[in-house]
Design an enzyme around this catalytic site. Structure first.
Site, PDB file in Angstrom:
ATOM      1  N   GLY A  46    -101.469-133.713  20.593  1.00 27.50           N
ATOM      2  CA  GLY A  46    -100.336-132.778  20.172  1.00 27.50           C
ATOM      3  C   GLY A  46     -99.513-133.365  19.043  1.00 27.50           C
ATOM      4  N   GLN A  51     -93.060-134.430  13.020  1.00 25.19           N
ATOM      5  CA  GLN A  51     -93.746-135.429  13.161  1.00 25.19           C
ATOM      6  C   GLN A  51     -94.438-135.878  11.832  1.00 25.19           C
ATOM      7  OE1 GLN A  51     -95.679-134.868  17.107  1.00 25.19           O
ATOM      8  NE2 GLN A  51     -95.246-137.173  17.171  1.00 25.19           N
ATOM      9  N   CYS A  93     -96.500-141.139  22.398  1.00 23.68           N
ATOM     10  CA  CYS A  93     -96.004-140.177  21.424  1.00 23.68           C
ATOM     11  C   CYS A  93     -96.537-140.861  20.142  1.00 23.68           C
ATOM     12  CB  CYS A  93     -94.576-139.897  21.186  1.00 23.68           C
ATOM     13  SG  CYS A  93     -94.227-139.023  19.883  1.00 23.68           S
ATOM     14  N   LEU A  94     -97.243-140.132  19.331  1.00 26.89           N
ATOM     15  CA  LEU A  94     -97.729-140.539  17.889  1.00 26.89           C
ATOM     16  C   LEU A  94     -96.884-141.162  17.211  1.00 26.89           C
ATOM     17  CD1 LEU A  94    -100.309-137.964  16.830  1.00 26.89           C
ATOM     18  CD2 LEU A  94    -100.767-140.101  17.904  1.00 26.89           C
ATOM     19  N   HIS A 135     -93.674-131.652  26.004  1.00 31.07           N
ATOM     20  CA  HIS A 135     -93.695-132.810  25.109  1.00 31.07           C
ATOM     21  C   HIS A 135     -93.264-132.253  23.707  1.00 31.07           C
ATOM     22  CE1 HIS A 135     -94.483-137.070  23.535  1.00 31.07           C
ATOM     23  NE2 HIS A 135     -94.630-136.324  22.595  1.00 31.07           N
ATOM     24  N   GLU A 136     -94.301-131.086  23.168  1.00 28.94           N
ATOM     25  CA  GLU A 136     -94.021-130.759  21.946  1.00 28.94           C
ATOM     26  C   GLU A 136     -92.937-129.737  22.002  1.00 28.94           C
ATOM     27  OE1 GLU A 136     -95.934-132.224  19.713  1.00 28.94           O
ATOM     28  OE2 GLU A 136     -97.140-133.051  21.130  1.00 28.94           O
ATOM     29  N   HIS A 139     -90.167-131.929  20.911  1.00 28.10           N
ATOM     30  CA  HIS A 139     -90.204-132.323  19.637  1.00 28.10           C
ATOM     31  C   HIS A 139     -89.319-131.288  18.912  1.00 28.10           C
ATOM     32  CE1 HIS A 139     -92.358-136.040  19.004  1.00 28.10           C
ATOM     33  NE2 HIS A 139     -93.181-135.663  19.773  1.00 28.10           N
TER      34      HIS A 139
HETATM   35 NI    NI Z   1     -94.821-136.823  20.454  1.00 32.10          NI
END
Ligand code: NI
Length: 171
Positions: A46, A51, A93-94, A135-136, A139
């Protein structure tokens, strides 16, 4: 185009994004394409627009990491409208690379969002997909998964990131 991923510490990650208002534009199509490309390059399931430094309420998801093109999901201006059950699993998380923590999330989640043309739709996901929806959407509301772990663990991660920042290993 593959965008660099913005890391924890950048204010764009902790601010609610602006709602997307212009649909079906060439720019929006290109941004979505670039977000999938950036997510696959980073080996994520995701990616939310903040991000890549864009404070808009847009996210892409593919829990197959590109194995099945039919599983590409685009969420624009999403809201979680229902959730049930509970699952506890490791989450990363990236934008917080190398760290992972156990996070409890609902096991079944329904999201309401708009597609690239602005049309509203609802989608229900279970297990990993439910986790990705949470999660998204978090964000896009300026929240990170470390907001769902204990203050003790969160402080530990923050301290380790500060050390990495000082060493020039986190930008
Ligand atoms: Ni993330």
């Amino acid at each position: 185009m593959v965008y660099p991923i913005v890391k924890y510490g950048h204010p764009v990650l902790e601010k609610r994004g602006e709602d997307v208002a212009d649909f079906d534009s060439p720019e929006l199509h290109k941004l979505i394409e670039d977000m999938f490309e950036s997510m696959y390059a980073a080996k994520g399931v995701g990616l939310a627009a903040p991000q890549i430094g864009i404070g808009k309420r847009l996210a892409v998801i593919d829990t197959t990491t590109g194995e099945d093109p039919g599983q590409k999901i685009v969420l624009i201006n999403p809201e979680i409208i229902a959730s049930a059950g509970s699952q506890k699993s490791e989450e990363g998380c990236l934008s917080i690379p190398t760290f992972r923590e156990q996070v409890t999330r609902p096991n079944k989640v329904t999201v309401r969002a708009q597609d690239v043309g602005g049309k509203f739709f609802e989608m229900t996901g279970e297990d990993l997909l439910a986790r990705a929806f949470m999660h998204e959407t978090d964000h896009l509301n300026g929240k990170l998964y470390i907001g769902h772990i204990s203050a003790l663990k969160r402080d530990l991660i923050r301290r380790r990131i500060r050390k990495l920042q000082k060493a020039g290993e986190w930008d």
